[in-house]
Write a protein that holds these residues in place. Structure first.
Motif, mmCIF file in Angstrom:
data_model
loop_
_atom_site.group_PDB
_atom_site.id
_atom_site.type_symbol
_atom_site.label_atom_id
_atom_site.label_comp_id
_atom_site.label_asym_id
_atom_site.label_seq_id
_atom_site.Cartn_x
_atom_site.Cartn_y
_atom_site.Cartn_z
ATOM 1 N N ARG A 74 0.781 -1.226 0.000
ATOM 2 C CA ARG A 74 0.000 0.000 0.000
ATOM 3 C C ARG A 74 0.822 1.289 0.000
ATOM 4 N NH1 ARG A 74 -5.523 -0.591 1.147
ATOM 5 N NH2 ARG A 74 -6.080 -2.769 1.417
ATOM 6 N N ASP A 75 2.039 1.248 0.456
ATOM 7 C CA ASP A 75 2.872 2.464 0.378
ATOM 8 C C ASP A 75 4.264 2.103 -0.127
ATOM 9 O OD1 ASP A 75 3.693 1.102 2.598
ATOM 10 O OD2 ASP A 75 3.408 2.755 4.022
ATOM 11 N N ILE A 76 4.265 1.187 -1.081
ATOM 12 C CA ILE A 76 5.536 0.664 -1.589
ATOM 13 C C ILE A 76 6.216 1.678 -2.511
ATOM 14 C CG2 ILE A 76 6.692 -1.300 -2.648
ATOM 15 C CD1 ILE A 76 4.954 -1.885 -0.100
ATOM 16 N N THR A 77 5.442 2.290 -3.397
ATOM 17 C CA THR A 77 6.030 3.204 -4.387
ATOM 18 C C THR A 77 6.470 4.523 -3.763
ATOM 19 O OG1 THR A 77 3.887 4.197 -4.981
ATOM 20 C CG2 THR A 77 4.575 2.249 -6.223
ATOM 21 N N THR A 78 5.953 4.835 -2.571
ATOM 22 C CA THR A 78 6.237 6.139 -1.963
ATOM 23 C C THR A 78 7.120 6.056 -0.723
ATOM 24 O OG1 THR A 78 4.157 5.941 -0.756
ATOM 25 C CG2 THR A 78 4.123 7.222 -2.805
ATOM 26 N N VAL A 79 7.047 4.947 0.032
ATOM 27 C CA VAL A 79 7.751 4.859 1.316
ATOM 28 C C VAL A 79 8.778 3.725 1.326
ATOM 29 C CG1 VAL A 79 7.493 4.489 3.807
ATOM 30 C CG2 VAL A 79 5.790 5.833 2.559
ATOM 31 N N VAL A 80 8.347 2.526 0.943
ATOM 32 C CA VAL A 80 9.233 1.362 1.048
ATOM 33 C C VAL A 80 10.316 1.395 -0.022
ATOM 34 C CG1 VAL A 80 9.357 -1.159 0.969
ATOM 35 C CG2 VAL A 80 7.434 -0.044 2.116
ATOM 36 N N ALA A 81 9.929 1.646 -1.274
ATOM 37 C CA ALA A 81 10.905 1.621 -2.379
ATOM 38 C C ALA A 81 10.651 2.781 -3.346
ATOM 39 C CB ALA A 81 10.832 0.286 -3.110
ATOM 40 N N PRO A 82 10.764 4.031 -2.838
ATOM 41 C CA PRO A 82 10.462 5.180 -3.704
ATOM 42 C C PRO A 82 11.451 5.365 -4.847
ATOM 43 C CG PRO A 82 11.426 5.912 -1.618
ATOM 44 C CD PRO A 82 11.156 4.441 -1.477
ATOM 45 N N ASP A 83 12.624 4.718 -4.751
ATOM 46 C CA ASP A 83 13.635 4.838 -5.806
ATOM 47 C C ASP A 83 13.652 3.639 -6.746
ATOM 48 O OD1 ASP A 83 14.525 7.290 -4.729
ATOM 49 O OD2 ASP A 83 15.762 6.231 -3.261
ATOM 50 N N ALA A 84 12.672 2.749 -6.608
ATOM 51 C CA ALA A 84 12.614 1.583 -7.494
ATOM 52 C C ALA A 84 12.497 2.043 -8.944
ATOM 53 C CB ALA A 84 11.421 0.707 -7.124
#
Length: 233
Positions: free
Chosen positions: A137-147
Motif C-alpha cells: 500500500r505504500d511501496i512506491t512512496t515509502v518502502v521503495a520510492p527509488d525503485a
C-alpha cells in the motif's frame, strides 16, 4: 525476519501499490515468476502481526502495547513467488491470516505508525537486496520510492468488489458482493489515513485493470518493466 527463496535475480526492484481487490498480489506473483524475481507480500506481514497479537491476547486498541511488542513477532517470509510462505515462529499462518477475523482487525495494526515503521524497515531490508517484486500500500512512496519500476494497480470499486467476493465466497452475486463491501471499502478508507495507494505519486505508472483479464494485466506490467528498464520476460 529471515527470508529464503529458490531464486533471486539481478538488482531489479519492482514496486506495486493498489487498493483491496485490485489484484496486486496475484499480478505481482505472476510478474515475479516471469522475471525470475523474488516476491514480497507486505500485506501478509501486517496480517501475520495481527494474528500473533490476537493469539497472545493483545488488545489492538492499545496502540502503545502493540507497538512495543511488534519487534518480538518471530516473522519468517519465504520469497518464492511460486510458493510464498509466511510463518510466525514454527506456525505456518498462510491460511490463518486470510480468515475474516484477521481481515476485520488488521487495519488497527496497519494504521499504527510505530508498527508501520518496524515493518517498513524489514521490507526495505528485503528491497535493498534487489531482485524482488514488492507489493502493498505504500511501496512506491515509502518502502521503495527509488525503485526503477513503480506501478499503481487500480480498478473500479465495482470490479474490485466482484473479484474479492468471488475470491472469498465463490460468487460475485449481489449477496456476496454486499458481504465483501465492508472489508474492502472500510479497509481502504482506514488504511488511506496512513498510506497513499488510491492515487499515483509523481513518476508512478498507473495500470487500470477494471476491464483487463489477469493475463492482460500481467502483460501490461511486464510492458512497463521493459519500457522502464529494458528487462523483458
Amino acid at each position: 525476519m529471515s527470508s529464503h527463496s529458490s531464486h533471486a535475480a539481478g538488482g531489479l526492484v519492482i514496486a506495486i501499490d493498489g487498493p483491496s481487490g485490485s489484484g496486486k498480489s496475484t499480478v505481482a506473483r505472476r510478474v515475479a515468476s516471469a522475471l525470475h524475481l523474488r516476491y514480497l507480500d507486505t500485506g501478509a506481514m501486517y496480517r501475520a502481526v495481527t494474528w500473533w497479537m490476537l493469539e497472545n491476547g493483545v488488545d489492538l486498541r492499545d496502540r502503545g502495547r502493540v507497538a512495543s511488542l511488534v519487534g518480538e513477532v518471530p516473522l519468517t517470509l519465504g520469497l518464492d513467488p511460486a510458493a510464498p510462505e509466511i510463518r510466525v515462529g514454527e506456525v505456518d499462518v498462510a491460511r490463518a491470516i486470510r480468515e475474516s477475523r484477521i481481515s476485520a482487525a488488521v487495519s488497527a495494526v496497519a494504521t499504527n505508525l510505530d508498527v508501520r515503521a518496524d515493518l517498513v524497515a524489514r521490507q526495505q531490508a528485503v528491497a535493498a537486496e534487489g531482485g524482488v517484486v514488492v507489493e502493498g500500500r505504500d511501496i512506491t512512496t515509502v518502502v521503495a520510492p527509488d525503485a526503477p519500476v513503480r506501478v499503481l494497480l487500480t480498478a473500479s470499486e465495482e470490479a474490485r468488489l466482484a473479484r474479492r467476493a468471488h475470491e472469498l465466497h465463490g460468487s460475485a452475486a449481489a449477496a456476496a458482493v454486499d458481504a465483501t463491501r465492508d472489508e474492502v471499502v472500510r479497509r481502504d478508507a482506514d488504511d488511506s489515513t496512513v498510506a497513499r495507494f488510491l492515487e499515483a505519486a509523481d513518476g508512478v505508472d498507473v495500470v487500470d485493470s477494471s476491464h483487463l483479464s489477469l493475463d492482460e494485466t500481467v502483460g501490461a506490467v511486464l510492458e512497463l518493466v521493459e519500457k522502464r528498464t529494458g528487462v523483458r520476460a
